[in-house]
Structures are given as C-alpha cells and as structure tokens.
Design an enzyme around this catalytic site. Structure first.
Site, PDB file in Angstrom:
ATOM      1  N   HIS A  62     -23.648  48.911 -27.566  1.00  0.00           N
ATOM      2  CA  HIS A  62     -25.111  48.919 -27.415  1.00  0.00           C
ATOM      3  C   HIS A  62     -25.753  47.626 -27.901  1.00  0.00           C
ATOM      4  O   HIS A  62     -26.761  47.196 -27.332  1.00  0.00           O
ATOM      5  CB  HIS A  62     -25.677  50.165 -28.097  1.00  0.00           C
ATOM      6  N   ASP A  86     -26.390  58.661 -23.141  1.00  0.00           N
ATOM      7  CA  ASP A  86     -26.263  58.950 -24.573  1.00  0.00           C
ATOM      8  C   ASP A  86     -27.444  58.420 -25.370  1.00  0.00           C
ATOM      9  O   ASP A  86     -27.647  58.787 -26.520  1.00  0.00           O
ATOM     10  CB  ASP A  86     -24.938  58.394 -25.109  1.00  0.00           C
ATOM     11  N   GLU A 106     -31.058  58.512 -15.409  1.00  0.00           N
ATOM     12  CA  GLU A 106     -29.721  59.070 -15.646  1.00  0.00           C
ATOM     13  C   GLU A 106     -29.532  60.210 -14.655  1.00  0.00           C
ATOM     14  O   GLU A 106     -30.311  61.165 -14.638  1.00  0.00           O
ATOM     15  CB  GLU A 106     -29.645  59.565 -17.093  1.00  0.00           C
ATOM     16  N   GLY A 138     -29.677  56.635  -9.726  1.00  0.00           N
ATOM     17  CA  GLY A 138     -30.116  55.257  -9.934  1.00  0.00           C
ATOM     18  C   GLY A 138     -30.121  54.438  -8.648  1.00  0.00           C
ATOM     19  O   GLY A 138     -30.943  53.536  -8.468  1.00  0.00           O
ATOM     20  N   ASP A 155     -25.892  50.730 -17.458  1.00  0.00           N
ATOM     21  CA  ASP A 155     -25.021  51.309 -18.497  1.00  0.00           C
ATOM     22  C   ASP A 155     -24.264  52.455 -17.842  1.00  0.00           C
ATOM     23  O   ASP A 155     -24.517  53.625 -18.090  1.00  0.00           O
ATOM     24  CB  ASP A 155     -25.931  51.789 -19.628  1.00  0.00           C
ATOM     25  N   THR A 157     -20.737  54.479 -15.951  1.00  0.00           N
ATOM     26  CA  THR A 157     -19.320  54.798 -16.056  1.00  0.00           C
ATOM     27  C   THR A 157     -18.539  53.878 -15.114  1.00  0.00           C
ATOM     28  O   THR A 157     -19.107  53.026 -14.444  1.00  0.00           O
ATOM     29  CB  THR A 157     -19.087  56.262 -15.634  1.00  0.00           C
ATOM     30  N   ASP A 158     -17.230  54.099 -15.068  1.00  0.00           N
ATOM     31  CA  ASP A 158     -16.391  53.351 -14.133  1.00  0.00           C
ATOM     32  C   ASP A 158     -16.815  53.645 -12.698  1.00  0.00           C
ATOM     33  O   ASP A 158     -17.415  54.685 -12.425  1.00  0.00           O
ATOM     34  CB  ASP A 158     -14.918  53.765 -14.306  1.00  0.00           C
TER      35      ASP A 158
END
Lengths: 282, 282, 282, 282
Positions: A62, A86, A106, A138, A155, A157-158
C-alpha cells in the site's frame, strides 16, 4: 493444531503458512473469499485461494502503490481506485489532506464487507467522507466515467477471473481518457521471476507504453507474493516519476511510512538487467 | 512422482519445491550436503537442508556480492573469498582480468567437490590459475593471514553451524586488519523480514559499523531465500559505494550481467524505512 | 482454496486432509478443540491437533467399541463410558432398549458442547433419558464409584495429556472392582504398526492381563488413524468374546450396522502373527 | 534435510513420508520407477509416483497374496505370477518345496532390475531355479499359455496404465481357462474405503463372480496403501478358502510368517457389512 494454508505459486512451488484459525469463508458471484489468522503474518485474506493481503506486510504494497505517485504529483485532488477491496490503498490516500475525492470501484462487495469485519488495519478509512464506494465493474466504470481523475490506482488481482479485463488495451485507453493533463496511472504489474507472472508483466507493459507517453515499472519486496519480487507500472501523460518528483513537498507533509521514502522511490525504478530487458523487448 | 523439498523458513512458513531427482546426498564433518534436480529451478544445492544455490537464480546473489564492490573499486588485485563453496562468487571475480589473486577459504571440501560434480554453472572457474583453494576455517585464516587483500567477500551460510564464527567482532576486526587502505568487505547479511533473520542482520551490522569507517547495507531480490528480501553489508576503510563508484570504468570492461547494473548498484542502497530504522537503532 | 489439515502421525509420516472450512477452534483447560469441514470426510473433530472423529468413518470405531461387548453379553443394563465426548459410543449404546443406565464421564465439557453443535451425527443421543453426563476425571470416577457396571467402555485419546491416567494399573484395577460378575471392559488400545503406538498397546495389554482373567485384543480398519490399523482391548471377569457371544440374540435385536456383524466380531480377534507376538511377549 | 515423498491418495488426502535419500529414478516404456530411503519404512519403491512396496510392511502384502491360497491347496505345483516385479510374491512361493514351477510375467523389466539392485529383501529369490521370468504383457501371456497352472497370483498395480487390462472379463476368463481343476486365482482387488478404489473393487469382483464358481474377497491391513484397508480376491473352480483349507498340512510345513496364520486366514474373509454390501450389490 497443524493447519496449513498452501498457495501453489507455480505448479512446482508451494508456500505454506501455518494457520491458527480459519476466520471466514464465503463465496461471492466472483470468487472465494477467505480470512485466516496466523502466527507469522497475523490475519490474512485470500481470493480464490491466492494470497491478497496480510497484516504483517500489507504496508509494503500500500505504501508503494500510493506514495510514489503522490510524491510525483502532490497536487492530486481526484483519485480513482480500481479494485482494492481491502481498503489499504484508500487508507493511504486519505492521509493526504488535499485529496478531495476518492472513488473506489470494487466489483466484489463481499471483499469489502469481509475486510471491514476482519481487517480493520486496512479497511479503517473506507468510511472517510471523501470516499465513494462503487460496487461495479471497473472496466465499465472507466468506459463511462464523466469526470477527470488526477490519479488512477489499479489495485487488482492477477489477470485471471475478475481481474482479467483490467489488463487490456481498452481498459488502459479508457484510463488515459479519463485522466487529467497531469494524470498518473499506477497498476499492479505482476512479477518478473516465474514465467507465468512475467508473461503477464510483459503484456501489460507493452500495452501501456503504446498508450502513455511516459511508462515505467518499479519494484518492491513483497514476501507473501510469489517470489517476493513484485512490480507496479507507472504511466502518465507528462510527469516523470523521478525528474518531476517533489520530495521536498512530500516530506513536508510529515506522512510517516514504514516502507516508502524518497530514496526508495528513486531506487525502486532501477531494475535488474533481466527485468529491464524483458520490458524493453516487448 | 510427487517428491517435494521443503524448507521450514520459519516455524510457521514452509517453501516447497517439486523435485525431479535427488541427485546427491552426503554428510561432511560440518553439515549435510544435498543436490536436487527440479523443474522450476534446475539443480539446487542445500546445506543442512537449507537452500543455498539454484541454477535459476544464483546469478542474482553472485552478481550482487561481487560487482557492487568491483564497480566501487575497479582496481582490486587481491581478493579473499570466505565460504562460497559452490564457486559462483569466484566465477564472477575471474571475469575481471586485472584481478591477480583469488584466495578462497571454504571450510568444507565436500561442498566444493559436490559443486564441481553437479553445479558446473557455478563451479566452472574454480580451476582458474589465479584461484587458490584453502579447505580450512575462515576464522583462523583471517587471524593468521600475512598478506593484505583489496577485497574480502564473506559468502557464508546463516550464523548457525559452521557459519557462526563469521558473524563475530573478532572476525570482522581481523578482516579489517588484513584489508589494504582501499579495502572493502562485503558480507552476507541475512534478511529484514522474518524476526530470526533480522535479529542476525542487526547484530552483524552493529558490529561492523563500530569497526569500519564506512558501513552500509544493500538489498536484492532472492526468491529462493526466506521472504525473497536479502541483504549484503558493504564496509570499507575509505571508499563509499556510491560516491566513489567508477561506473564508467566498470561499464568499459564490457562484463555482461543479468541482475547487476550501475542503476541497481545505486538503487540497492536505498532501503525501506523499516529496514533503515532497524539498522540505525542497533 | 488450498487449506490442509496435517497430522504428524509420526516424526516421519504426515496425513494431510484438504479442508473446506475451519468451523471451530477453541481451547479448554485440557486441550485444543477444532472442527473442520472437508470434502472427503465431511466434518471432523481434532483434539490437540490429532484426529478424533470424522463423519465418514466414525461408524467403524463406534460399532467396534460397542457391539462386540454387547453381543458377548446382550443382558447389559448399566454401562459406564469413560471419555467418548463426541457421543458416538453413547449413540450406539442407546440402540439397546434393555440398557437402563449409561453414565458417561468426560473430563472436557467443551468436547461435548462442540460435538453437540457441530457433530449431530455422533452426539444426537446424548439427550437420551438414560444418559447421565459427568464432566469430571474418569480416573477419580472409577475410584469412587459406588455402583456396579456390567460394561465399561474406555473411549479415550492417546495416553498423552488428559488420556494418560486411563492407561494405568490403578485405573484398570478400579474398573475391575466396579464391574459386575459378568462385567466387560473394552478399552481403546492404540495400534501395532508404528513404534510409538505399539509401545502403548503393549503396555496397556500387559497391565490388563494381570488383572482380568480374560484379556484379548481385537482389530479393525480405521483409515483416519495412524496406519489405519487400530485395536480395542476386551477384558472380562468370565465371559469369552467368542465362546460366550450370543449372536442369535444379538441378531434378533435387528440393529443395523455398517461395519459390525457377527462374522467380523469373530474375525477381528484373529490377529496378525507379529501383533500376537508383541502382545504375548509383554 | 526436509525431503518428503507425497502420494495424493485422493484429490483431498495426501500421505507424506520423510525421505532420507532418493536412491533411484528412471523411466521405462511403461512408467516412472523410483526408489527412496526413509527412516520410517526403510527403502520403498514407487511406480508413477504411487507407493508399491516398502521394506517395513511388504511382508503383509506378500504373506496375504500367497499363503491363503497355498493353505487352501497345499498341493500346488505350477504357479503363474502376473506382475509382482519386486519379487516378494515369488519369494514367498519359493518357500514351498513342492512347488515345481513359478512363471512370473512382468511387463516392465525395469521394475525387476531396480528391485534386484535396491530391494534384495523382496527380490532375493528371483534367481531360484524354479522361477522363469517373462518380460511381456500378462494379458497376452494368459491368452496364449499352453500349460495349466494350479495357482495364478495377480500382483498388479491399480487399473490405470499398465495394470488396466488385468481388470477385464477377457483376462479373468483366460485365467479360468488355464487353471487346472483345483485351480485358484488370487488378485489384487483395491480397497473399499475411498470411492475411486471401491469403484474398481466392485467392478473386478462383479466380473470374477460371473466366471468362477467360487469367488470371495478377503481383507488385510496395509498401512502404506490408501486408507490402509486393502483387499484380495480369491476365486477358484472348486476349492473353498475356508472349508477346504488344510491348516494341519500348512502348519506342518513350518513356514514362519509375520502376518499370516491360519486364524487370520479365516478371519480375513469376514468383511465389514458395508464392504460385503458393496460386493453383493454389484
């Protein structure tokens, strides 16, 4: 009690973490969501069984996703965070008093709900009045956004499952279009070490450098991610992350950080030769 | 066939690597020595079950232990290597034509013998005529050495077992005494991330900075070591690794490297805040 | 999500079970108590990290601890269960209408509470009016018991921790003293295969055969216990488990069982030669 | 050194054995062949990564595949072994002086070669003059055999890969045809506990009972096989394994065994109710 969380980082490499308690398990429309308690890393969150965030080292990720861009342009007012359920990225952003608006998009509300319940360390600032939460895709959001942003932080994930569309030309182009003249895009860029990750790193960088005048990659040490060697992409319309960085101003803000500092800001753009060559050859 | 090498990196973290073949197992007076063949990392060598060197990423460690000092002082003639039984550090040193003598002191002849048989990738230059192999205790060697060295590279295991005496005040003082006026000491300095390693990192640095006028620490990404975040110490009598580095000369040598380059040389001395604070507070 | 429960069955053997969810973790004065959900075995309960009971194969253990004695003496009225906190042994006993009283002495109330909440498959009959629960030490209970029992079932953990006193001469002697003339003692007797278990098996049998006129051992297949080869001891004052078994009466009761039947009752007393020799040589 | 052999017994269950040394790895036309040295089980052999035989418990399997049939008919002269490359089954057969001929048909010569080199404990009697080794396909062998056998022992792997054809109607029929009037067929029959194994167990038994007048199944404890609960099939033209067993004669031979004895011979045919029902319902 011998309970081990195991991530198959590659077909041939497994990282196993001893677990004290499996605090939560759930399934959203998008993915499996789990929270564990461990001796070594405190609580940690996984999505589809892959490590996302631990209490012990979330500060590294972060710090590096946020402060590099913020020191490059400490005049950012409007920020868009894609993913980041998160809350850790938002938390770092809220430390800048001059930021006026943080839109966080998100796709998976469950990730946010679970983080609020189990990970106050990252989610504590999601209730900041400047933060607007959008539980939507997004990819669609950047296509339809009407306002300009000074900073977009991806930000994600894969690029498998929900994160996949965040690694496309169309997405990056839409990001470009909704950025202001000074705008910066920082995106999670995988890792150079294991083939499956470096493959994605190269693809992402190759697309972004065709769209943005300035496109660089910087590295950091993220021990709970595969190989511990992780990257962010930095792309912008005109600001260079080193030449234009205003460390004097950034330092004057008095923001205490555990990983980031102006020296590592600069140093993180110095990549190993093999990584630089991978990026150049795409 | 499901055969997995597992390193207990801490009591709560295990890294497991799928093994194709266990090529060698033996026991010297000092330690267990094993060599494995794997899909992901090629061949790898372990001592007392701990990962020492893999074909895939040995270049990172050996680039960083050698070239940072060599670019700082590209006039080095006499080098002492303590440990380094796999030969990778010597291999990098032999690429400098002006180095005249390389004394390598490895306590465990078996490590060298096994590396010669199974790891030609690292051991190939142990037969260079400038290399003198001493199979004896490095601690005693530096106590009794009569000649001066321009560079000492401490390529040791963790400070447990045979490596323990290489992390003492006495050893560092003896190194100081046998270094020439321009002398540089580079030593394996563990890792900042997991407590047991950062404890040793702090102890080593605290001793060295009381003995050497210049004492710094630099970092690199070593995926097969615990946390992937690893450090070397750089200590010298008068040369600063950044201000005094002669990158022009180093570059003119035309040494091709896969990890090291002048940018990462500089960047690697920029440490995360939490690491810098650990080192400063000792 | 890759979460694995691992039992170190010996220092050199591990059984790992993929876990879907860690349903419960708690700590009593006596031990750690955990419940997991798994694909292969359904829910399972562990004490101090050791496998106690799974939904898939609990029927094997509970059939064999109960019905062998009940077929040998289908006139039992008063039963004492030592341990057995999951309730499975009691459940099998309640199937006999002529049993009048079942005293269950479980030292750890938490095991019962957790079983009632998570394992109705075993705990469902703990509320039978004939059952009296005593949350106290079985060792003390048998020392002070005033009434006679026709059957004592020792459904204990391994002789480490709370189970230790249940493998002593004193305990077995007290059991003898509170048994009626036809009385039978069945006790969990470990396993012959791995040394640490066969050691306890031999010690227990050697004590019991000095106290009881009839002392035998019978075996069964328990896949989730170390080696899958498990034993109960059968001791009595005068009834022989084969010669005196009343299979006609037992069969007339119409009790449906998934593991036990009169044939396996008899067959289970035929032990492999190496097991018989271990028991004879004590 | 932490090296673990792991067998994925099912998708959700893994048995891991600590390995001291990986003694041999090779690949034949049929399968991968590996030999390991371990603390707990001594040396062990795997085929395609699946456990075949360990020094610690091979006696169980080889006692039970051989002596049940031999006690049923202690007049056997000609024996055919299909598979059994480690030699343990042949070793037990050679203990009967009245056996005149043992034809062993193993498709994979490498298994025999490796066993001779690494597993003398099982392979020691392959050089007995009565033994004829045929390195060919057992399926073809039984189709073309001209002589009659008194006993056929099918010592095969699971019905995947080279072992597959040994679980077919055609194979069992050909076995029937080459058996003498008193002939017995014993075949490896998998396990009742995990679904994938019980599926094969049921299929094999269902075929054999349509071909042979007498067809039974007997069980034993094999700790290193999945669940530890393993089965052999016993089929014959007229001999019943219990009624016709000649224990007096068998005992008079003075063959010392560690698992087998006349009591366990009888007891092993008493199956748990759930296993018997699986077999009856096919």
């Amino acid at each position: 009690m011998e309970l081990w969380y195991t991530e198959e980082q590659t077909d041939n490499v497994r990282l196993s973490i001893k677990v004290k308690e499996h605090l939560y398990t759930g399934k959203s429309d998008f993915q499996d969501v789990d929270v564990f308690e461990s001796e070594e890393f405190g609580k940690f969150l996984t999505l589809d069984g892959l490590m996302m965030v631990t209490e012990k080292d979330e500060f590294i990720y972060h710090d590096m996703i946020t402060h590099v861009a913020m020191a490059t342009n400490p005049n950012v007012k409007n920020v868009l965070v894609i993913g980041g359920g998160d809350g850790g990225t938002v938390r770092e952003l809220t430390r800048y008093p001059f930021i006026e608006k943080i839109d966080m998009v998100e796709i998976d509300k469950l990730v946010v709900d679970v983080s609020i319940e189990y990970l106050p360390i990252t989610s504590s600032k999601l209730s900041d009045p400047r933060v607007n939460l959008y539980f939507e895709d997004g990819i669609e959001f950047v296509k339809n956004a009407k306002h300009k942003y000074d900073l977009i932080l991806v930000d994600s994930t894969d690029p498998i499952g929900p994160g996949e569309g965040l690694f496309t030309n169309e997405f990056y182009t839409n990001c470009y279009n909704i950025l202001s003249e000074d705008g910066i895009l920082v995106n999670q860029s995988e890792s150079p070490y294991y083939d499956q990750f470096s493959h994605e790193m190269k693809r992402a960088h190759s697309k972004i450098k065709n769209i943005f005048p300035i496109s660089k990659v910087y590295q950091f040490h993220m021990p709970t991610y595969p190989s511990g060697h992780w990257l962010f992409g930095f792309a912008s319309k005109k600001l260079d992350p080193i030449k234009d960085a205003d460390f004097e101003k950034w330092t004057s803000l008095g923001i205490k950080t555990k990983y980031y500092n102006p020296q590592i800001h600069v140093g993180s753009f110095s990549l190993p030769t093999y990584v630089q060559e991978m990026l150049d050859n795409e």
